[in-house]
Design a protein around this motif. Structure first.
Motif, short mmCIF file in Angstrom:
data_model
loop_
_atom_site.label_atom_id
_atom_site.label_comp_id
_atom_site.label_asym_id
_atom_site.label_seq_id
_atom_site.Cartn_x
_atom_site.Cartn_y
_atom_site.Cartn_z
N GLY A 207 0.75 -1.31 -0.02
CA GLY A 207 -0.17 -0.02 -0.05
C GLY A 207 0.78 1.31 -0.12
N GLU A 208 0.40 2.14 -0.61
CA GLU A 208 1.15 3.58 -0.62
C GLU A 208 -0.33 4.64 -0.66
N THR A 209 0.28 5.74 -0.28
CA THR A 209 -0.49 6.92 -0.05
C THR A 209 -1.22 7.40 -1.53
N GLY A 210 -2.44 7.86 -1.33
CA GLY A 210 -3.18 8.10 -2.51
C GLY A 210 -4.14 7.00 -3.20
N SER A 211 -4.19 5.81 -2.62
CA SER A 211 -5.08 4.89 -3.11
C SER A 211 -6.73 5.17 -2.75
N VAL A 212 -6.90 5.61 -1.74
CA VAL A 212 -8.41 6.08 -1.34
C VAL A 212 -8.63 6.97 -2.63
N VAL A 213 -7.97 8.22 -2.61
CA VAL A 213 -8.58 9.30 -3.64
C VAL A 213 -8.50 8.39 -4.99
N ARG A 214 -7.66 7.88 -5.52
CA ARG A 214 -7.90 7.01 -6.71
C ARG A 214 -9.26 6.35 -6.77
N ALA A 215 -9.36 5.60 -5.89
CA ALA A 215 -10.79 4.62 -5.62
C ALA A 215 -11.95 5.50 -5.77
N LEU A 216 -11.67 6.88 -5.07
CA LEU A 216 -12.99 7.84 -5.09
C LEU A 216 -13.19 8.31 -6.74
N ALA A 217 -11.98 8.51 -7.13
CA ALA A 217 -11.93 9.18 -8.80
C ALA A 217 -12.54 8.20 -9.60
N ASP A 218 -12.25 6.79 -9.33
CA ASP A 218 -12.67 5.75 -10.21
C ASP A 218 -13.96 5.35 -9.81
N ARG A 219 -14.64 5.98 -9.02
CA ARG A 219 -15.88 6.01 -8.49
C ARG A 219 -16.28 4.38 -8.08
N LYS A 220 -15.37 3.71 -7.48
CA LYS A 220 -15.35 2.31 -6.66
C LYS A 220 -15.79 2.58 -5.23
N LEU A 221 -15.52 3.70 -4.81
CA LEU A 221 -15.89 3.92 -3.46
C LEU A 221 -16.69 5.27 -3.48
N VAL A 222 -17.63 5.55 -2.48
CA VAL A 222 -18.23 6.67 -2.31
C VAL A 222 -17.80 7.31 -1.11
N LYS A 223 -17.84 8.68 -1.06
CA LYS A 223 -17.43 9.39 0.05
C LYS A 223 -18.86 10.37 0.35
N THR A 224 -19.08 9.88 1.79
CA THR A 224 -20.36 10.63 2.09
C THR A 224 -20.43 10.51 3.93
N TRP A 225 -21.47 11.34 4.39
CA TRP A 225 -21.58 11.27 5.84
C TRP A 225 -22.34 10.04 6.23
N ASN B 147 -24.97 13.76 -7.16
CA ASN B 147 -26.00 13.05 -6.70
C ASN B 147 -25.38 11.53 -6.86
N PRO B 148 -25.42 10.82 -5.89
CA PRO B 148 -24.88 9.44 -5.99
C PRO B 148 -25.44 8.45 -6.98
N ALA B 149 -26.67 8.66 -7.36
CA ALA B 149 -27.36 7.80 -8.39
C ALA B 149 -26.55 8.32 -9.71
N HIS B 150 -26.06 9.31 -9.75
CA HIS B 150 -25.48 9.79 -11.06
C HIS B 150 -24.13 9.57 -11.11
N LEU B 151 -23.34 9.72 -9.84
CA LEU B 151 -21.90 9.57 -9.69
C LEU B 151 -21.43 8.09 -9.65
N ILE B 152 -22.04 7.10 -9.10
CA ILE B 152 -21.60 5.93 -8.69
C ILE B 152 -22.33 5.04 -9.93
N PRO B 153 -21.67 4.29 -10.70
CA PRO B 153 -22.20 3.31 -11.46
C PRO B 153 -22.92 2.28 -10.79
N GLU B 154 -24.12 1.84 -11.20
CA GLU B 154 -24.88 0.88 -10.55
C GLU B 154 -25.15 1.14 -9.05
N TRP B 155 -25.63 2.41 -8.75
CA TRP B 155 -26.01 2.84 -7.39
C TRP B 155 -27.14 2.07 -7.19
N PRO B 156 -27.15 1.27 -5.85
CA PRO B 156 -28.28 0.53 -5.71
C PRO B 156 -29.27 1.04 -4.79
#
Length: 375
Positions: A61-79, A191-200
């Motif tokens: 692991g190295e720094t930057g992996s979370v930001v990349r996953a968010l940019a790739d829309r594999k993770l969502v950042k929310t409250w 809007n997560p429904a538009h940001l994240i592919p296949e938002w459930p």
């Protein structure tokens, strides 16, 4: 397991099991998405803390992996949990949002007094923000400007601009918005429904509980309904509701006794936990780490009460952790090329092991190396 069939284990076994499940010991051949999925999200109120939590759990692991996953829309950042920002997988994210929303905190008089918004205002905001963010990403300033263009929302402007996001959290819990791609230092919303592919979409709370409770117990168990709710909402949910969710899981859960304290674990993990051997280990984890946030800083088996203030500090800061055999035995700070360790109760610092761990911390922080000192 004793002769009567009850599962009885020691805290040393529990901590060894949790460390393995959480990719603390050993580290895992996983990425940011795998870590976030296993841990039920990583706290991302401070982005660097989320990066450290992930990097320290990955073999490479190295720094930057979370930001990349968010940019790739594999993770969502929310409250999510406890109203704090987390990076989550979509499946666990919608489950957490559903349960947070089911507490209906914005309908409580204390919230209305503090925020100056009625439940009707929140319902109107959910509808308005859903339309404003339809297919677009806006900065906080742009979003607030669009909201207050409607006269009825003028009195809410100051709260909407608050960096704490108190007014926006109920909107996130109802799926109206999440954090979008960062624009330099500026926060954006989508809007997560538009940001994240296949938002459930946000599920029914009963369905969400059947997803999130097993995920939680799979890394932070054994735990009780109260401990789960403390992690999730700081105990804003009705106790009877949380107990019912646990009860609905039926034989998927097994009760475990840990040195006089009872809790539940997934039945599929019961034999594994009972067979786990305690480990002699020293590990370093970063600030706001899920290892302590999962069971909570009030868990005296993990963190002695007399040392809680050294970990859970002013302004909500959670210190970096020194683990000895899975228990929190100290804290650390990094400055420049140095890593200063403070052990509890004057216990001598295990310098040789700490120096080995410091190599992983340096990697996680993107530094060539760190010199360990003990204060």
């Amino acid at each position: 397991m004793d002769a009567g069939g009850a599962v009885r284990v020691s805290w040393d076994q529990v901590f060894a099991w949790r460390m393995r499940r959480q990719f603390v010991l050993p580290r895992g051949d996983v990425d940011a998405v795998g870590v976030a999925e296993r841990l039920c999200g990583v706290q991302a109120q401070v982005t660097s803390a989320a990066e450290t939590a992930v990097a320290l759990r990955c073999t490479a692991g190295e720094t930057g992996s979370v930001v990349r996953a968010l940019a790739d829309r594999k993770l969502v950042k929310t409250w999510a949990m406890r109203g704090t920002l987390h990076a989550l997988t979509p499946e666990l994210g919608v489950a957490a949002l559903s349960l947070m929303g089911s507490a209906r905190t914005w309908e409580k008089p204390a919230w209305t007094r503090a925020a100056g918004a009625t439940p009707e205002d929140v319902a109107a905001l959910v509808k308005a923000v859903g339309e404003i963010l339809d297919g677009t990403v806006l900065t906080r300033e742009e979003l607030v400007a669009a909201i207050v263009a409607e006269p009825r929302f003028h009195p809410l402007e100051a709260h909407l601009r608050s960096g704490w996001g108190s007014m926006l959290k109920p909107l996130a819990w109802q799926g109206a918005l999440c954090h979008g791609p960062a624009q330099g230092n500026r926060v954006t919303f989508a809007n997560p429904a538009h940001l994240i592919p296949e938002w459930p979409g946000i599920p029914d709370p009963d369905d969400a509980a059947a997803v999130l409770i097993p995920a939680y117990l799979g890394v932070y168990g054994p735990a009780t309904p109260d401990i789960f709710d403390t992690w999730l909402t700081r105990n804003f949910l009705r106790k009877a509701t949380v107990r019912r969710w646990f009860s609905n899981l039926g034989d998927r859960l097994t009760e475990v006794e840990v040195e006089g304290r009872s809790g539940f674990i997934l039945t599929e993990h019961a034999d594994e936990l009972a067979a786990t051997k305690p480990v002699a280990s020293v590990n370093l984890l970063g600030p706001f780490d899920q290892y302590v946030l999962g069971p909570g800083t009030g868990d005296t088996a993990l963190l002695p009460a007399e040392h809680r203030s050294k970990v859970s500090r002013a302004a909500g800061w959670i210190s970096p952790l020194v683990l000895v055999n899975g228990r929190i035995a100290g804290t650390w700070e990094s400055s420049g090329e140095g890593l200063a360790v403070s052990m509890f109760d004057g216990v001598p610092a295990p310098m040789a092991k700490l120096k080995r761990e410091a190599q992983h911390v340096a990697r996680a922080l993107g530094q060539a190396g760190l010199t360990v000192t003990s204060g």
